[in-house]
Design an enzyme around this catalytic site. Structure first.
Site, PDB file in Angstrom:
ATOM      1  N   PHE A 214       3.273  -8.757  -9.696  1.00 37.98           N
ATOM      2  CA  PHE A 214       4.440  -9.615  -9.467  1.00 37.98           C
ATOM      3  C   PHE A 214       4.736 -10.373 -10.760  1.00 37.98           C
ATOM      4  O   PHE A 214       3.831 -10.688 -11.546  1.00 37.98           O
ATOM      5  CB  PHE A 214       4.167 -10.612  -8.333  1.00 37.98           C
ATOM      6  CG  PHE A 214       4.235 -10.014  -6.957  1.00 37.98           C
ATOM      7  CD1 PHE A 214       5.313 -10.259  -6.112  1.00 37.98           C
ATOM      8  CD2 PHE A 214       3.213  -9.185  -6.488  1.00 37.98           C
ATOM      9  CE1 PHE A 214       5.379  -9.701  -4.848  1.00 37.98           C
ATOM     10  CE2 PHE A 214       3.271  -8.636  -5.223  1.00 37.98           C
ATOM     11  CZ  PHE A 214       4.350  -8.895  -4.389  1.00 37.98           C
TER      12      PHE A 214
ATOM     13  N   LYS B 216       0.825  -1.222   0.000  1.00 35.28           N
ATOM     14  CA  LYS B 216       0.000   0.000   0.000  1.00 35.28           C
ATOM     15  C   LYS B 216       0.856   1.268   0.000  1.00 35.28           C
ATOM     16  O   LYS B 216       0.628   2.172  -0.808  1.00 35.28           O
ATOM     17  CB  LYS B 216      -0.924  -0.028   1.220  1.00 35.28           C
ATOM     18  CG  LYS B 216      -1.834   1.178   1.339  1.00 35.28           C
ATOM     19  CD  LYS B 216      -2.868   1.006   2.401  1.00 35.28           C
ATOM     20  CE  LYS B 216      -2.446   0.939   3.813  1.00 35.28           C
ATOM     21  NZ  LYS B 216      -1.402   0.243   4.375  1.00 35.28           N
TER      22      LYS B 216
ATOM     23  N   TRP C 162       7.091  -0.949  -7.888  1.00 38.04           N
ATOM     24  CA  TRP C 162       8.208  -1.501  -7.118  1.00 38.04           C
ATOM     25  C   TRP C 162       9.434  -1.641  -8.008  1.00 38.04           C
ATOM     26  O   TRP C 162      10.548  -1.265  -7.623  1.00 38.04           O
ATOM     27  CB  TRP C 162       7.836  -2.863  -6.517  1.00 38.04           C
ATOM     28  CG  TRP C 162       8.873  -3.390  -5.572  1.00 38.04           C
ATOM     29  CD1 TRP C 162       8.942  -3.194  -4.221  1.00 38.04           C
ATOM     30  CD2 TRP C 162      10.020  -4.194  -5.915  1.00 38.04           C
ATOM     31  NE1 TRP C 162      10.056  -3.815  -3.699  1.00 38.04           N
ATOM     32  CE2 TRP C 162      10.734  -4.435  -4.723  1.00 38.04           C
ATOM     33  CE3 TRP C 162      10.509  -4.722  -7.110  1.00 38.04           C
ATOM     34  CZ2 TRP C 162      11.905  -5.192  -4.685  1.00 38.04           C
ATOM     35  CZ3 TRP C 162      11.686  -5.467  -7.074  1.00 38.04           C
ATOM     36  CH2 TRP C 162      12.364  -5.700  -5.874  1.00 38.04           C
TER      37      TRP C 162
ATOM     38  N   PHE D 267      -3.246  -0.587   7.200  1.00 36.50           N
ATOM     39  CA  PHE D 267      -3.816  -1.922   7.027  1.00 36.50           C
ATOM     40  C   PHE D 267      -4.956  -1.933   6.006  1.00 36.50           C
ATOM     41  O   PHE D 267      -4.966  -1.138   5.071  1.00 36.50           O
ATOM     42  CB  PHE D 267      -4.221  -2.507   8.381  1.00 36.50           C
ATOM     43  CG  PHE D 267      -3.061  -2.730   9.305  1.00 36.50           C
ATOM     44  CD1 PHE D 267      -1.975  -3.489   8.900  1.00 36.50           C
ATOM     45  CD2 PHE D 267      -3.031  -2.175  10.582  1.00 36.50           C
ATOM     46  CE1 PHE D 267      -0.879  -3.699   9.735  1.00 36.50           C
ATOM     47  CE2 PHE D 267      -1.943  -2.377  11.430  1.00 36.50           C
ATOM     48  CZ  PHE D 267      -0.873  -3.133  11.004  1.00 36.50           C
TER      49      PHE D 267
ATOM     50  N   ALA E  91      -3.430   1.426  12.633  1.00 34.02           N
ATOM     51  CA  ALA E  91      -4.858   1.351  12.309  1.00 34.02           C
ATOM     52  C   ALA E  91      -5.552   0.182  12.996  1.00 34.02           C
ATOM     53  O   ALA E  91      -6.778   0.152  13.048  1.00 34.02           O
ATOM     54  CB  ALA E  91      -5.051   1.247  10.805  1.00 34.02           C
TER      55      ALA E  91
ATOM     56  N   LYS F   1       7.687  -6.431  10.768  1.00 36.08           N
ATOM     57  CA  LYS F   1       7.268  -5.816   9.511  1.00 36.08           C
ATOM     58  C   LYS F   1       8.424  -5.240   8.708  1.00 36.08           C
ATOM     59  O   LYS F   1       8.390  -5.180   7.485  1.00 36.08           O
ATOM     60  CB  LYS F   1       6.234  -4.718   9.807  1.00 36.08           C
ATOM     61  CG  LYS F   1       5.591  -4.121   8.568  1.00 36.08           C
ATOM     62  CD  LYS F   1       4.575  -3.060   8.968  1.00 36.08           C
ATOM     63  CE  LYS F   1       3.963  -2.401   7.739  1.00 36.08           C
ATOM     64  NZ  LYS F   1       3.060  -1.316   8.099  1.00 36.08           N
TER      65      LYS F   1
ATOM     66  N   THR G   8       4.041   1.506  -0.811  1.00 30.79           N
ATOM     67  CA  THR G   8       4.804   1.498  -2.062  1.00 30.79           C
ATOM     68  C   THR G   8       3.954   2.030  -3.209  1.00 30.79           C
ATOM     69  O   THR G   8       4.407   2.850  -4.021  1.00 30.79           O
ATOM     70  CB  THR G   8       5.279   0.065  -2.373  1.00 30.79           C
ATOM     71  OG1 THR G   8       6.104  -0.395  -1.297  1.00 30.79           O
ATOM     72  CG2 THR G   8       6.062   0.011  -3.674  1.00 30.79           C
TER      73      THR G   8
ATOM     74  N   ARG H  93       2.319   8.604   6.890  1.00 31.33           N
ATOM     75  CA  ARG H  93       2.605   8.448   8.319  1.00 31.33           C
ATOM     76  C   ARG H  93       4.089   8.148   8.549  1.00 31.33           C
ATOM     77  O   ARG H  93       4.777   7.645   7.671  1.00 31.33           O
ATOM     78  CB  ARG H  93       1.781   7.297   8.906  1.00 31.33           C
ATOM     79  CG  ARG H  93       0.285   7.554   8.923  1.00 31.33           C
ATOM     80  CD  ARG H  93      -0.466   6.311   9.372  1.00 31.33           C
ATOM     81  NE  ARG H  93      -0.205   5.190   8.475  1.00 31.33           N
ATOM     82  CZ  ARG H  93      -0.326   3.913   8.824  1.00 31.33           C
ATOM     83  NH1 ARG H  93      -0.688   3.591  10.044  1.00 31.33           N
ATOM     84  NH2 ARG H  93      -0.096   2.963   7.942  1.00 31.33           N
TER      85      ARG H  93
END
Length: 556
Positions: free
Chosen positions: A381, A71, A409, A301, A273, A105, A73, A94
């Protein structure tokens, strides 16, 4: 293949004054933290307050899985793509917490060629905002215990102290502790607790405050305990407001950094969140809207947590009107929701995809509750098959959503052009009729049940006796009209992290409720969610190091 930190360390950053100039920010309107970070001054925010507003784009996602969604990214890549299209855009994101960074994470600066930099600074101490919040929180805790020790003129019941200490680290051993052990001079013995800094009410207060005056009002209203007569005791009662505000003076100012492609990024605040309201600060978002034509923000999230709180708490309180929503998914995550183990997600499996896409379907339905047009993007991907991608695209179109592949990405802004064009089309051709899910006038239980049934898909809600009792007290104290901030696992639409896909017929269990009177919402804790996370068996910290030249490795 280069790691995220290697890509970030090879970036050619511009001096932050050059980034600011893209937004017509003068050098004297910045407060520099080295060459590549700065805080935005109060003078700047005052100067631009009458500027026209830009368009507000929220980026959210399906429920997170071990397969990853991307998200942040996607948000960063979208901002870079807007720049490539010649659009004046800014990100409003954030700040990362040290807890997940050293836990499970990893970093939270985006990934691949869609990152904000300096990546190491952002993921570690940054400009000290979280340390200031931690200090203010624990100053209040110290003043509270000192008041009890020094005669307890307010009649505070030590059994009804609700203010908790905090630490910006995952430390399960501090969840439940005893303080005051030792001699009489060491304080009154009582049970106490720690939360992670991002779950502190002061984090929420700072992120929802409009200015210093509003910050002080909110700090003063925070309930720290109840008296023997049941009267709420606030931070203002303890005469703590001024000192806390002094510690937060600089933390209240948003931070400016840049992406790998030099898109401006305002990064400020960082409530989780799943246990807090999950959005960057109101000050950062409002300032961004006055500085650029397009503002891209994200909420933590899945859409059941971050987006719901963005709409029902942040937008409600700040008067924000979002113009579009980008919903991020991956084929890998959808197949995981369809029951495929993480080890075989790279194999084509249309049946699992058709089963797991129910999670995406529910999030699309949820976002439509709010009247904001939706663009679905697949974070692509190499292992995604053409048949799988085509199925998701057709599914989205059948549900009235624009669709685009995202390859940010690996390609940075160039990989986000298709998504940016779909977002621009949506902004130009589709009208946002934003509204919140529920009215202020509903009772606390009615609000909880509306979220549980309409957003999570629950059949009903049960309440622990203590939770029901606290709801009655909250409403008696005049906080019935507060919005609700649900604390729930991020891994499922339900309160059970093992229920993937689109669970239904379940009962949401509310075990604890408390008022965040300064933030202006009521927190409902569901299932087994913890406000102080623990470390995994193999913490990310085990792989982080720094060499003799000061180069950090293993951060992500």
């Amino acid at each position: 293949m280069k790691t995220d930190i290697q890509i970030a360390q090879e970036a050619q950053m511009l001096p932050i004054q050059e980034i600011a100039s893209q937004l017509q920010i003068a050098p004297e309107e910045l407060e520099l933290y080295g060459k590549y970070k700065a805080k935005l001054s109060d003078e700047l925010m005052e100067r631009v307050k009458d500027n026209p507003k830009g368009k507000l784009i929220l980026v959210t996602a399906i429920n997170p899985t071990p397969a990853g969604e991307g998200k942040t990214t996607t948000s960063i890549g979208l901002g870079q793509a807007f720049g490539r299209l010649g659009k004046k855009a800014v990100l409003a994101l954030r700040e990362p917490s040290l807890g997940p960074c050293f836990g499970i994470k990893g970093g939270a600066a985006g990934g691949g060629y869609a990152q904000v930099v300096p990546m190491e600074d952002l993921n570690l101490h940054f400009t000290g905002d979280f340390h200031a919040i931690t200090s203010a929180n624990n100053l209040l805790a110290a003043l509270l215990d000192n008041h009890i020790q020094q005669g307890n003129a307010l009649g505070i019941d030590p059994r009804q102290v609700v203010w908790k200490r905090c630490l910006d680290m995952n430390d399960r051993s501090l969840r439940n502790i005893v303080v005051g052990l030792g001699s009489k001079m060491d304080g009154m013995v009582r049970e106490d607790h720690f939360v992670i800094t991002v779950a502190s009410e002061i984090m929420a207060v700072l992120c929802l405050a409009d200015d210093m005056e509003d910050l002080k009002k909110r700090l003063g209203r925070m309930i720290v305990a109840y008296s023997f007569e049941g009267k709420p005791i606030t931070a203002e009662d303890l005469q703590a407001t001024g000192a806390m505000a002094a510690l937060l003076k600089d933390a209240l100012k948003p931070n400016l950094i840049q992406t790998l492609e030099h898109t401006p990024a305002i990064v400020h605040g960082g409530p989780f969140a799943n246990i807090a309201h999950g959005c960057n600060s109101v000050r950062a978002t409002k300032t961004a809207l006055k500085l650029a034509d397009y503002v891209i923000t994200e909420a933590g999230f899945g859409a059941d947590l971050g987006a719901e709180k963005f709409f029902d708490i942040k937008c409600r309180m700040a008067g924000l009107q979002p113009d579009a929503v980008v919903l991020v998914a991956t084929i890998r995550a959808l197949k995981y929701n369809g029951g495929v183990p993480k080890t075989v997600l790279e194999q084509e499996n249309l049946e699992a995809l058709k089963s797991g896409i129910a999670n995406l379907e529910k999030h699309i339905e949820n976002l439509k509750h709010y009247g904001v047009p939706v663009v679905v993007t697949l974070n692509s991907f190499l292992t995604d098959s053409e048949a799988e991608t085509a199925y998701v695209e057709q599914f989205c179109r059948q549900h009235g959503c624009e669709f685009a592949l995202s390859r940010v990405w690996e390609q940075g802004g160039a990989g986000g052009i298709a998504l940016a064009e779909k977002v621009l089309y949506t902004l130009e051709e589709k009208e946002s009729r934003f509204h919140t899910l529920y009215e202020d006038s509903l009772g606390i239980k009615e609000k909880i049940e509306k979220i549980a049934k309409e957003i999570y898909g629950a059949a009903g809600v049960t309440y622990a006796p203590a939770a029901s009792k606290e709801i009655r007290r909250i409403e008696e104290l005049g906080m019935k009209e507060f919005p609700v901030c649900m604390a729930k696992t991020q891994y499922s639409l339900s309160d059970d992290p093992n229920k993937l896909g689109r669970p239904d017929g379940f009962t949401l269990q509310v075990r604890e409720v408390y008022a965040s009177a300064g933030a202006g919402f009521v927190v409902a804790i569901t299932g087994a969610i913890m406000t102080m996370p623990g470390l995994p068996k193999v913490p990310a910290a085990n792989s982080i190091d720094v060499d003799e030249s000061g180069v950090i490795t293993g951060l992500f």
